[in-house]
Design a protein around this motif. Structure first.
Motif, PDB file in Angstrom:
ATOM      1  N   GLY A  23       0.817  -1.214   0.000  1.00  0.00           N
ATOM      2  CA  GLY A  23       0.000   0.000   0.000  1.00  0.00           C
ATOM      3  C   GLY A  23       0.843   1.253   0.000  1.00  0.00           C
ATOM      4  N   ASP A  24       0.167   2.390   0.023  1.00  0.00           N
ATOM      5  CA  ASP A  24       0.837   3.677   0.010  1.00  0.00           C
ATOM      6  C   ASP A  24       1.471   3.965   1.368  1.00  0.00           C
ATOM      7  OD1 ASP A  24      -0.125   3.954  -2.555  1.00  0.00           O
ATOM      8  OD2 ASP A  24      -1.946   4.973  -1.910  1.00  0.00           O
ATOM      9  N   VAL A  25       2.668   4.536   1.370  1.00  0.00           N
ATOM     10  CA  VAL A  25       3.386   4.857   2.598  1.00  0.00           C
ATOM     11  C   VAL A  25       3.223   6.324   2.960  1.00  0.00           C
ATOM     12  CG1 VAL A  25       5.643   4.861   3.723  1.00  0.00           C
ATOM     13  CG2 VAL A  25       5.037   3.014   2.143  1.00  0.00           C
ATOM     14  N   ILE A  26       3.396   7.206   1.978  1.00  0.00           N
ATOM     15  CA  ILE A  26       3.221   8.643   2.216  1.00  0.00           C
ATOM     16  C   ILE A  26       2.295   9.205   1.148  1.00  0.00           C
ATOM     17  CG2 ILE A  26       4.341  10.880   2.453  1.00  0.00           C
ATOM     18  CD1 ILE A  26       6.905   9.463   3.229  1.00  0.00           C
ATOM     19  N   ARG A  27       1.220   9.801   1.575  1.00  0.00           N
ATOM     20  CA  ARG A  27       0.297  10.509   0.678  1.00  0.00           C
ATOM     21  C   ARG A  27       0.278  11.988   1.039  1.00  0.00           C
ATOM     22  NH1 ARG A  27      -5.219   6.870   0.062  1.00  0.00           N
ATOM     23  NH2 ARG A  27      -4.251   4.855  -0.296  1.00  0.00           N
ATOM     24  N   TYR A  28      -0.332  12.777   0.168  1.00  0.00           N
ATOM     25  CA  TYR A  28      -0.558  14.185   0.508  1.00  0.00           C
ATOM     26  C   TYR A  28      -1.965  14.570   0.082  1.00  0.00           C
ATOM     27  CZ  TYR A  28       0.370  15.161  -4.463  1.00  0.00           C
ATOM     28  OH  TYR A  28       0.333  15.172  -5.828  1.00  0.00           O
ATOM     29  N   VAL A  34       0.389  12.728   4.809  1.00  0.00           N
ATOM     30  CA  VAL A  34      -0.213  11.667   5.621  1.00  0.00           C
ATOM     31  C   VAL A  34       0.693  10.450   5.497  1.00  0.00           C
ATOM     32  CG1 VAL A  34      -2.244  10.256   6.040  1.00  0.00           C
ATOM     33  CG2 VAL A  34      -2.519  12.562   5.099  1.00  0.00           C
ATOM     34  N   MET A  35       1.223   9.974   6.643  1.00  0.00           N
ATOM     35  CA  MET A  35       2.194   8.887   6.641  1.00  0.00           C
ATOM     36  C   MET A  35       1.642   7.678   7.390  1.00  0.00           C
ATOM     37  SD  MET A  35       6.107   8.818   8.152  1.00  0.00           S
ATOM     38  CE  MET A  35       6.654  10.019   6.932  1.00  0.00           C
ATOM     39  N   PHE A 281      -6.395   4.079   5.078  1.00  0.00           N
ATOM     40  CA  PHE A 281      -5.000   4.505   5.241  1.00  0.00           C
ATOM     41  C   PHE A 281      -4.881   5.518   6.375  1.00  0.00           C
ATOM     42  CE2 PHE A 281      -1.515   7.414   4.284  1.00  0.00           C
ATOM     43  CZ  PHE A 281      -0.463   6.555   4.009  1.00  0.00           C
ATOM     44  N   LYS A 282      -5.817   6.459   6.441  1.00  0.00           N
ATOM     45  CA  LYS A 282      -5.787   7.487   7.478  1.00  0.00           C
ATOM     46  C   LYS A 282      -6.054   6.905   8.859  1.00  0.00           C
ATOM     47  CE  LYS A 282      -7.059  11.185   4.304  1.00  0.00           C
ATOM     48  NZ  LYS A 282      -8.103  12.159   3.874  1.00  0.00           N
ATOM     49  N   LEU A 283      -6.678   5.720   8.913  1.00  0.00           N
ATOM     50  CA  LEU A 283      -6.905   5.050  10.191  1.00  0.00           C
ATOM     51  C   LEU A 283      -5.740   4.150  10.583  1.00  0.00           C
ATOM     52  CD1 LEU A 283     -10.657   3.991   9.823  1.00  0.00           C
ATOM     53  CD2 LEU A 283      -9.737   5.823  11.263  1.00  0.00           C
TER      54      LEU A 283
END
Length: 495
Positions: A23-28, A34-35, A281-283
């Motif tokens: 999955g994604d590790v760092i998003r914006y 958001v890490m 992801f945010k959770l």
């Protein structure tokens, strides 16, 4: 260099900077970065902070509360329990309780509430989202009532049905009804029992609403309630001193779609998965595994656009972790077109088998129909993990054509034989009564059949691979081929 986020191509200000296999590790997004940190990093942070901060549990007790012996009569009157210990806000004990789990360790809050299994490892979540057809449940007690639970919001395993918003909740309760998600959890525990291995602990919840299209489902009340359920999974795990782990998200939405457009259905489901990945992801969850059954229709509904759209989704789901556990035609239905109790257990076993091996799981999927040098022979090529089989027993009564049909030919054409290609065990040869003419000829499998009476849907087939599983119902389950509708290509290779 950042790339556009899969789920937010049309939303400016969103994207992904670092991505890993899970999955994604760092998003914006407009709020900033958001890490998502790995469990190892979180554990290391907790270890470093434990000596500097007075960490507390949700009940206000310190995380290092001493263990105290207690009398079961004072806390668990009427329960066949012994070896009672109190640690913080929890009681831990051994007991002989109803269910197939036998004598085991359990826990309960000192303040009261449901008795839970004191299982090692994470608190696993099996969540689901869908339309009204997904809300089916059986009024029965789970075979492992202390190990398969729901948020303690007095709603139950079926969820809010799109009527109201789910509320935050950090405790769990027993199920009053058994859903598909609960049966999947039951299957996993039964398999663990058979291997004499540790029992997992599950929280299950299916959320539904009356969305008219897949696009509506992606932005409807059921979606928000499913994300709240995931948040409640994390809250309950934290209160128990466990890690939350989302095992899978069941997608149960197909024939409810009224868009009439296969592509619209596919795009709506892609939007749903993308939005779910972002919210989860945010959770703190990694990208979830989405699991669905490919709906082949009913005794009356045989050519809905969503049936074609599901095939599109199977091939074109991008980077989402998505798979089909089984085609629905392999499960018996009652006269109201609902799966029988036996079929519901078999559905759960197929889902559990798929989730156990997500990287290696693939129901045979046809992707190419082409003419051969023999004008009366069509080759249908599939992707399948093992050799294809044309089942001679034809358990769903698909007929001599094994569920295949040649459509839109300008001349009269019948299928006279269906065999596995001796040169390619992942291909089927259809021998016809005449060479089909016309530019719009299509080949269907388990699709577009005439309505019929019986225990199985009208759309069905007799092609599978060699994988099999002995069900608790006594039936042998196979991995049957998924429905499809393929244009006939020129081809021309050897037959």
């Amino acid at each position: 260099m950042a790339r556009k986020s899969r789920e937010t191509d049309k939303t400016p200000g969103h994207g992904v900077i670092v991505v890993a296999r899970n999955g994604d590790v760092i998003r914006y997004d407009p709020s900033g970065l958001v890490m998502r940190l790995s469990d190892k990093v979180i554990d290391d942070i907790a270890l470093r902070l434990s000596g500097k901060l007075n960490l507390t549990a949700s009940g206000g007790e310190t995380a290092t509360s001493p263990i105290q012996r207690a009398d079961p009569h004072d806390h668990l009157e009427g329960v066949d329990a012994w070896d009672l210990r109190q640690e913080g806000e929890w009681l831990f004990f051994s007991a002989n309780l109803p269910g197939d789990q036998g004598v085991r360790g359990f826990r309960r809050l000192v303040a009261g509430g449901a008795i839970l299994g004191d299982a090692p490892g994470p608190l696993y979540g099996i969540l689901g989202i869908g339309g009204p057809r997904a809300a089916i449940a059986t009024r029965e007690t789970s075979k492992y009532p202390q190990h398969i639970l729901a948020p303690a919001d007095d709603i139950g395993a079926v969820g809010h049905a799109g009527v109201e918003d789910a509320k935050p909740c950090d405790s769990l309760e027993h199920l009053r009804e058994v859903t598909h998600e609960a049966l999947v959890a039951e299957t996993f525990i039964r398999w663990q029992m058979e291997k004499h291995e540790a029992f997992p602990l599950f929280m299950t919840r299916i959320e539904t609403d009356s969305s008219a299209t897949a696009a509506d489902l992606a932005g409807g009340k059921a979606f928000g309630n499913m994300i709240t359920a995931a948040s409640n999974l994390a809250l309950a795990a934290r209160r128990m001193g466990k890690k939350p782990k989302l095992m899978c998200v069941q997608l149960d939405y197909s024939l409810e779609d009224t868009s009439g457009d296969p592509t619209a259905y596919r795009d709506g489901m892609l939007a749903l998965m993308a939005r779910a990945e972002d919210a989860l992801f945010k959770l703190g969850f990694e990208n979830p595994l989405f699991v669905a059954r490919m709906e082949s229709g009913t005794a009356e509904i045989t050519d809905a656009a969503a049936i074609e759209g599901q095939w599109e989704l199977g091939w074109n789901h991008g980077a989402h972790r998505f798979l089909y556990s089984a085609p629905s035609y392999m499960f018996a239905h009652d006269r109201f077109e609902r799966p029988t109790p036996q079929a519901r257990r078999e559905m759960a076993e197929m889902t559990a088998a798929a989730v156990t091996d997500p990287e290696g799981w693939q129901c045979p999927t046809f992707y190419l129909a082409e003419r051969t040098r023999d004008p009366k022979v069509i080759r249908i090529t599939a992707r399948a993990p093992t050799d294809l089989v044309v089942d001679a027993y034809d358990p769903f009564e698909a007929g001599p054509a094994a569920g295949f049909r040649v459509l839109a030919a300008e001349n009269a054409v019948e299928i006279t034989s269906v065999t596995v290609d001796p040169a390619d065990s992942n291909a089927i040869l259809l021998t016809l009564s005449a060479a089909p003419t016309g530019d719009a000829v299509k080949v269907a499998y388990a699709h577009g059949a005439a309505p019929r009476a019986g225990s199985f849907p009208a759309n069905c087939g007799a092609v599978r691979d060699s994988w099999q599983l002995e069900s608790a119902t006594g039936r042998v389950l196979n991995r049957w081929a998924l429905p499809c509708l393929l244009p006939l290509q020129a081809g021309g290779g050897d037959a």
